[in-house]
Scaffold this motif. Sequence first.
Motif, PDB file in Angstrom:
ATOM      1  N   ASN A   1      50.075  94.988  58.252  1.00 23.83           N
ATOM      2  CA  ASN A   1      50.656  94.878  59.337  1.00 23.83           C
ATOM      3  C   ASN A   1      51.616  94.143  59.810  1.00 23.83           C
ATOM      4  OD1 ASN A   1      49.515  97.348  59.746  1.00 23.83           O
ATOM      5  ND2 ASN A   1      47.629  96.785  61.264  1.00 23.83           N
ATOM      6  N   ILE A   2      50.985  92.806  59.268  1.00 26.64           N
ATOM      7  CA  ILE A   2      51.872  91.414  59.294  1.00 26.64           C
ATOM      8  C   ILE A   2      53.084  91.640  58.203  1.00 26.64           C
ATOM      9  CG2 ILE A   2      51.588  89.198  58.987  1.00 26.64           C
ATOM     10  CD1 ILE A   2      48.684  89.322  59.788  1.00 26.64           C
ATOM     11  N   LEU A   3      52.694  92.406  57.516  1.00 29.00           N
ATOM     12  CA  LEU A   3      53.970  92.264  55.970  1.00 29.00           C
ATOM     13  C   LEU A   3      55.255  93.410  56.239  1.00 29.00           C
ATOM     14  CD1 LEU A   3      51.697  92.157  53.038  1.00 29.00           C
ATOM     15  CD2 LEU A   3      53.449  90.666  54.135  1.00 29.00           C
ATOM     16  N   ALA A   4      54.605  94.397  56.902  1.00 31.45           N
ATOM     17  CA  ALA A   4      55.031  95.969  57.567  1.00 31.45           C
ATOM     18  C   ALA A   4      55.966  95.057  58.925  1.00 31.45           C
ATOM     19  CB  ALA A   4      54.786  96.550  57.712  1.00 31.45           C
ATOM     20  N   ASP A   5      55.306  94.179  59.808  1.00 25.28           N
ATOM     21  CA  ASP A   5      56.016  93.888  60.678  1.00 25.28           C
ATOM     22  C   ASP A   5      55.639  94.474  61.875  1.00 25.28           C
ATOM     23  OD1 ASP A   5      56.763  92.098  62.316  1.00 25.28           O
ATOM     24  OD2 ASP A   5      59.332  91.642  62.191  1.00 25.28           O
ATOM     25  N   ARG A   6      54.793  95.617  61.694  1.00 23.13           N
ATOM     26  CA  ARG A   6      54.438  96.381  63.081  1.00 23.13           C
ATOM     27  C   ARG A   6      53.402  97.449  62.614  1.00 23.13           C
ATOM     28  NH1 ARG A   6      57.552  98.423  58.122  1.00 23.13           N
ATOM     29  NH2 ARG A   6      56.921 100.564  58.059  1.00 23.13           N
ATOM     30  N   VAL A   7      52.753  97.952  63.347  1.00 22.03           N
ATOM     31  CA  VAL A   7      51.341  98.619  62.971  1.00 22.03           C
ATOM     32  C   VAL A   7      50.949 100.270  62.280  1.00 22.03           C
ATOM     33  CG1 VAL A   7      49.109  99.520  64.313  1.00 22.03           C
ATOM     34  CG2 VAL A   7      50.249  98.205  65.403  1.00 22.03           C
ATOM     35  N   ILE A   8      51.088  99.783  61.138  1.00 23.57           N
ATOM     36  CA  ILE A   8      50.799 101.130  59.872  1.00 23.57           C
ATOM     37  C   ILE A   8      49.426 101.311  60.101  1.00 23.57           C
ATOM     38  CG2 ILE A   8      51.152 101.853  57.868  1.00 23.57           C
ATOM     39  CD1 ILE A   8      53.750 101.263  59.220  1.00 23.57           C
TER      40      ILE A   8
ATOM     41  N   VAL B   1      47.366  86.140  36.076  1.00 26.80           N
ATOM     42  CA  VAL B   1      47.563  85.638  38.031  1.00 26.80           C
ATOM     43  C   VAL B   1      47.576  84.539  39.107  1.00 26.80           C
ATOM     44  CG1 VAL B   1      45.063  85.558  38.768  1.00 26.80           C
ATOM     45  CG2 VAL B   1      44.793  87.695  36.876  1.00 26.80           C
ATOM     46  N   LYS B   2      48.321  84.863  39.978  1.00 26.93           N
ATOM     47  CA  LYS B   2      49.038  84.193  41.373  1.00 26.93           C
ATOM     48  C   LYS B   2      48.212  83.994  41.907  1.00 26.93           C
ATOM     49  CE  LYS B   2      52.159  82.171  38.103  1.00 26.93           C
ATOM     50  NZ  LYS B   2      51.844  80.341  37.902  1.00 26.93           N
ATOM     51  N   THR B   3      46.710  83.355  42.960  1.00 25.95           N
ATOM     52  CA  THR B   3      46.453  82.672  44.018  1.00 25.95           C
ATOM     53  C   THR B   3      47.086  82.996  45.298  1.00 25.95           C
ATOM     54  OG1 THR B   3      45.807  80.517  43.775  1.00 25.95           O
ATOM     55  CG2 THR B   3      44.710  82.660  42.870  1.00 25.95           C
ATOM     56  N   PHE B   4      47.245  83.447  46.525  1.00 28.04           N
ATOM     57  CA  PHE B   4      47.344  82.856  47.477  1.00 28.04           C
ATOM     58  C   PHE B   4      46.891  83.071  48.597  1.00 28.04           C
ATOM     59  CE2 PHE B   4      50.951  83.002  51.290  1.00 28.04           C
ATOM     60  CZ  PHE B   4      51.238  82.104  51.078  1.00 28.04           C
ATOM     61  N   THR B   5      46.520  82.112  49.995  1.00 27.71           N
ATOM     62  CA  THR B   5      45.735  81.673  50.342  1.00 27.71           C
ATOM     63  C   THR B   5      46.312  82.507  51.734  1.00 27.71           C
ATOM     64  OG1 THR B   5      45.801  79.654  51.321  1.00 27.71           O
ATOM     65  CG2 THR B   5      43.804  79.822  49.138  1.00 27.71           C
ATOM     66  N   THR B   6      45.550  83.505  53.113  1.00 33.19           N
ATOM     67  CA  THR B   6      45.822  83.468  53.623  1.00 33.19           C
ATOM     68  C   THR B   6      44.456  83.348  54.933  1.00 33.19           C
ATOM     69  OG1 THR B   6      45.697  85.807  53.604  1.00 33.19           O
ATOM     70  CG2 THR B   6      47.493  85.075  52.983  1.00 33.19           C
TER      71      THR B   6
ATOM     72  N   THR C   1      51.508  84.797  56.162  1.00 28.21           N
ATOM     73  CA  THR C   1      50.904  85.705  55.373  1.00 28.21           C
ATOM     74  C   THR C   1      52.071  86.643  55.126  1.00 28.21           C
ATOM     75  OG1 THR C   1      49.111  86.419  56.617  1.00 28.21           O
ATOM     76  CG2 THR C   1      50.008  88.034  55.913  1.00 28.21           C
ATOM     77  N   LYS C   2      53.360  86.041  56.223  1.00 26.56           N
ATOM     78  CA  LYS C   2      54.797  86.895  55.928  1.00 26.56           C
ATOM     79  C   LYS C   2      55.658  86.091  54.347  1.00 26.56           C
ATOM     80  CE  LYS C   2      55.953  89.180  59.708  1.00 26.56           C
ATOM     81  NZ  LYS C   2      56.373  89.036  61.057  1.00 26.56           N
ATOM     82  N   GLN C   3      55.077  84.762  54.097  1.00 24.80           N
ATOM     83  CA  GLN C   3      55.257  84.464  52.679  1.00 24.80           C
ATOM     84  C   GLN C   3      54.933  84.862  51.514  1.00 24.80           C
ATOM     85  OE1 GLN C   3      54.310  80.443  52.375  1.00 24.80           O
ATOM     86  NE2 GLN C   3      53.994  80.219  54.708  1.00 24.80           N
ATOM     87  N   ILE C   4      54.082  86.212  52.023  1.00 23.87           N
ATOM     88  CA  ILE C   4      53.611  87.408  50.786  1.00 23.87           C
ATOM     89  C   ILE C   4      54.826  88.174  49.944  1.00 23.87           C
ATOM     90  CG2 ILE C   4      51.957  88.863  49.862  1.00 23.87           C
ATOM     91  CD1 ILE C   4      49.785  88.079  51.368  1.00 23.87           C
ATOM     92  N   ILE C   5      55.692  88.210  50.981  1.00 27.96           N
ATOM     93  CA  ILE C   5      56.804  89.454  50.206  1.00 27.96           C
ATOM     94  C   ILE C   5      57.816  87.842  49.454  1.00 27.96           C
ATOM     95  CG2 ILE C   5      58.932  89.880  51.313  1.00 27.96           C
ATOM     96  CD1 ILE C   5      57.388  90.983  54.159  1.00 27.96           C
ATOM     97  N   GLU C   6      58.383  86.578  49.718  1.00 27.99           N
ATOM     98  CA  GLU C   6      58.525  86.733  49.202  1.00 27.99           C
ATOM     99  C   GLU C   6      58.288  85.936  48.161  1.00 27.99           C
ATOM    100  OE1 GLU C   6      62.345  84.973  46.965  1.00 27.99           O
ATOM    101  OE2 GLU C   6      61.227  85.366  48.968  1.00 27.99           O
TER     102      GLU C   6
END
Length: 333
Positions: free
Chosen positions: A132-139, A81-86, A94-99
């Motif tokens: 939506n932030i990760l996809a950079d569009r409204v999904i 388990v790893k954690t990340f705050t947003t 939030t986009k750092q989640i992709i990396e």
Amino acid sequence: MAVHWFPGHMHKALKEIKEALSQVDILIEVLDARIPYSSENPEIAKIRGDKPCLKILNKADLADPEMTAKWQAHLEAERGVKTFTTSTDDTAKTKQIIELIRKTCAQKDASVKTINAMIMGIPNVGKSTLINILADRVIAKTGNEPAVTKNQQRINLGSGIVLFDTPGVLWPKLENPNTGYRLAASGAVKDTAMEYDDVGFYAADYLIKAYPEMMKERFKIDQLPDTEIEFLELAAAKRGALRAGGRVNLHKICEVLINELRSGKLGRITLETPDMLIEEKKEMAEVAAKKISDKDKRKQKFKDGSLTPDKKDRKEKREEKRAEQSARMKKRT
């Protein structure tokens, strides 16, 4: 508190999550940073196996930062388990989640194969906004109420990552009675499934003990009382939550307290701590042990029968007579 809300689509969604799990490389569970334990679905831990899990503590801007750090350390003590705050207003972070996904699945990232990530979370935790932030569009459709997403969908995020989106899922039975109150206070369940007064009393009791200075400042109270009812009465007078004749409108002041808690107007507040969790789990274990003990006693009582001494004597005589008859039958044969 009993939260009577486990719609059919949630049962279906949990089944679909289990079926799709074999195709997934990493799980992303979105938690509410104000209630990391209560917003963590125990069903996920049961089916996750050894798959890596990234737990996103969303709405961190509404939570107590000191408590958030403690919760991160507590959650990361679990293997894999790893954690990340947003927070919803920090798009860049939030986009750092992709990396993070690529780093966690480094072996697959180095190949030409697609990384399949599954994202999940309880209702109204901010999952759709995050997608939506990760996809950079409204999904994903967003809304400030539970159960907006109803169906599973797959989203290509680019960078070799496909995201499996799932509906917000609660679980059928809340083992910890405090969990229901915290879920209701944070807005994870529809207001029609809760009693404002019950939740308001629970929140008031916790807040005057955990965040007394914030409560004094927000409600302009010089000296906090010892009980939640006295606090609510004072707060009602300060906010004009009164009925005809100056009587306190408890429902109204509870509604005010809950809405201001959810919006962050009370301040940055966390409704549970790792230490509370340890104590509550201990209490739950004691309750479970007592239930088992009581069940065993009922079984034994049923087995022995609720006989008076006279009935017991007659029963023993009948059993002796049957034994004698059985012995005579054996001699004849």
